[in-house]
Structure formats: C-alpha cells, structure tokens
Design an enzyme around this catalytic site. Sequence first.
Site, short mmCIF file in Angstrom:
data_model
loop_
_atom_site.label_atom_id
_atom_site.label_comp_id
_atom_site.label_asym_id
_atom_site.label_seq_id
_atom_site.Cartn_x
_atom_site.Cartn_y
_atom_site.Cartn_z
N GLY A 182 42.95 41.73 44.19
CA GLY A 182 43.86 40.85 43.48
C GLY A 182 44.88 41.57 42.64
N MET A 183 44.61 42.80 42.21
CA MET A 183 45.52 43.48 41.31
C MET A 183 46.14 44.75 41.89
SD MET A 183 43.66 43.01 37.60
CE MET A 183 42.01 43.42 38.15
N ASP A 231 32.47 45.87 35.25
CA ASP A 231 32.53 45.25 36.58
C ASP A 231 31.70 46.05 37.58
OD1 ASP A 231 33.26 43.19 38.28
OD2 ASP A 231 35.11 44.17 38.94
#
Length: 330
Positions: A39-40, A155
């Site tokens: 996503g990044m 994470d």
Amino acid sequence: MQPASSRGAGASGASRAAAPPAGGLLGRYRIVGEAGKGGMGTVSEAVDTLLDRRVAIKFLTVFEGEAARERVIREARAMASLRHRSICRVLEVVLDAPAGVPAGSWRPFMVMEWIDGATLASAWPLLPLEKRLASFESVVEAVASMHSVGVVHRDLKPANILLDSEDNPIVVDFGLSARLGDEDAPGGTPGWSAPEQFEAHAEIGPSADVFALGALLYNLLTGTLPFDAPTTAEVIRRAREGDVALPEAIVPGLAPALQRIALAAIDPDPAQRYPDASALLADLRRFHAGESVLARPRQLFTRFADEVERHLADAERWRKQGIASEQEVQ
C-alpha cells in the site's frame, strides 16, 4: 527469491509518483525488475554497479509533505541503528531529486540489502518443529536488540520475516516502526498486532511487539492464528478479549511450557505480557535449558480456577444428596 521487503512502507501522503526507472538510477543502481509491492511502496531488485552487488530498492508510492518525509527518515534511522544478523540493513536513503530531474518523474527511495529466501509464512510449514523454534528464537533476539535501543517494530508478522538461504530469519519492513516516545497514528495487522494498536491515543510500547511474537509462536506451534475470525472487527474483538483456544487442544502432547509462553505473550492487557522481547527470550532459553519458565498466563489459571469451582459445586451437591460423606467431600 525475495526482496528485503515485500511490502513497501515509510511515507504517507496523497500523490502517486511515477513508476521506477527501467534502467539506471543516479548513475549507480541498475533496476532488474519489480520484486514486491504494497500500500505504501514498491520494492525492486537492483544491482549496485559501483560495488557489484544485488540490492533491494524500496520506491515510495506516495510521498508528500513534511510528515511523510519525517516518517521515511524515522524508518531509515530505525533500521540503520540496528546491528543484528536477523535484521535487514538499510544502505542508503535518497529523498530529493538530483538537479535537472523533473519532480514528476522522481520517486524517493531506500536501498537495502537483498535477501535471498522466502517469507516465514511459506517456509515454516516445510520445517520441523525444532528448526521452527530455532528460527523463532533468532527473531526474538533481533526484536530484543530493537527494544534495547528504544525501537518498536509494530508490524511483526510472517510476511515481514524472510528466511535466507541458510534458514536464518531476517526481520524486514520497518514502515510502522517508532522510537519510544514518538507520537504516531495507531495501526498494524489484525491477527498479529496487539489490540491496543487499534485504539486511538493508546501507548504503544515493546509489549506490543511481544504480542506479535506470541502470535507467531502460537502459529508456529499449532499452524493456526490465535484470533482467526471471518471479519477484521471480530479478529480485533477476540484479541481484545483474549478469546483464544488452548494450543494443547489443537496439538495434543504439546510442551506445556511453550503453551504457557505463547499465552502469556498474547494477553490482551499489555501489563500482563512480558515487558519486552528480552524477557520473552529469557523464558525461551529457560525452556531449552530444561528449567521452569516464569510465564503464568491468565488464560490457564482462570480456567483452572473455574474447574476447581465446578468440582467444589459437584462435591457439595453429592454431600446434600447423600452420595458422599462430609469426610469424602473434604
């Protein structure tokens, strides 16, 4: 073949930049091809033509504003400050476009060591329990080294841990990492991340990584996730309430000490977990040395107390019915 990170991380913002260059970069890095995306950001395999070595380059998909810049710098500094064989090294960070390069065609990037291997998720099922435990202990050592310098990963999960060609685990992707005391938005990966990471204004400390390590150990021992559920909201609810099946119910004959370590690490209350990865590591080493572990998980002792109460109630009923004498009940 895996990149140093299969999920890009680091910056936040709203503008999408151009694709990575197909050829050279800064006259030094030759892009071979895309190795992963998230996503990044995206990760490309590249060759450092100056030092003649393969590297992983993380191009930031979105990058805008001072907050994004600070986040990237924080990730890079977190990785660069760590020295452990099971932590991916950052080699270089380039945020600003060189003179003469149009801003629209430029993407900030981070150069990391290239890791040949597979993610833990795909590698662990093929390894015997003893090797899985050895690789897990190496991961805990790496996280303990992070905590010793005030870095929390936030994470940890199988997709962010790679096994190299020698089965040595490498922790990657510090996109959500923070130094103790940093202010940052909550977030993580449901099922792996601690429940407090999904609460606004919650204090996120080393015990959040301990929770993720506990989920990893639970998965290693049982082949399942401790808080698996059909929806994200249900996963977070189960983690917050400590709604988890005992590992021994899934794998009969499991070492009780390992079960206790895993359950203590995934307690919903941060204060009830190991305070950091070094404390978890110490209990793992006690287990390997044949010593008693310190873990006293509430899940086990609450269930034990419930069983005692049930048996006491049965005994009292038998006394009233004349099935058992007072002496037998005592």
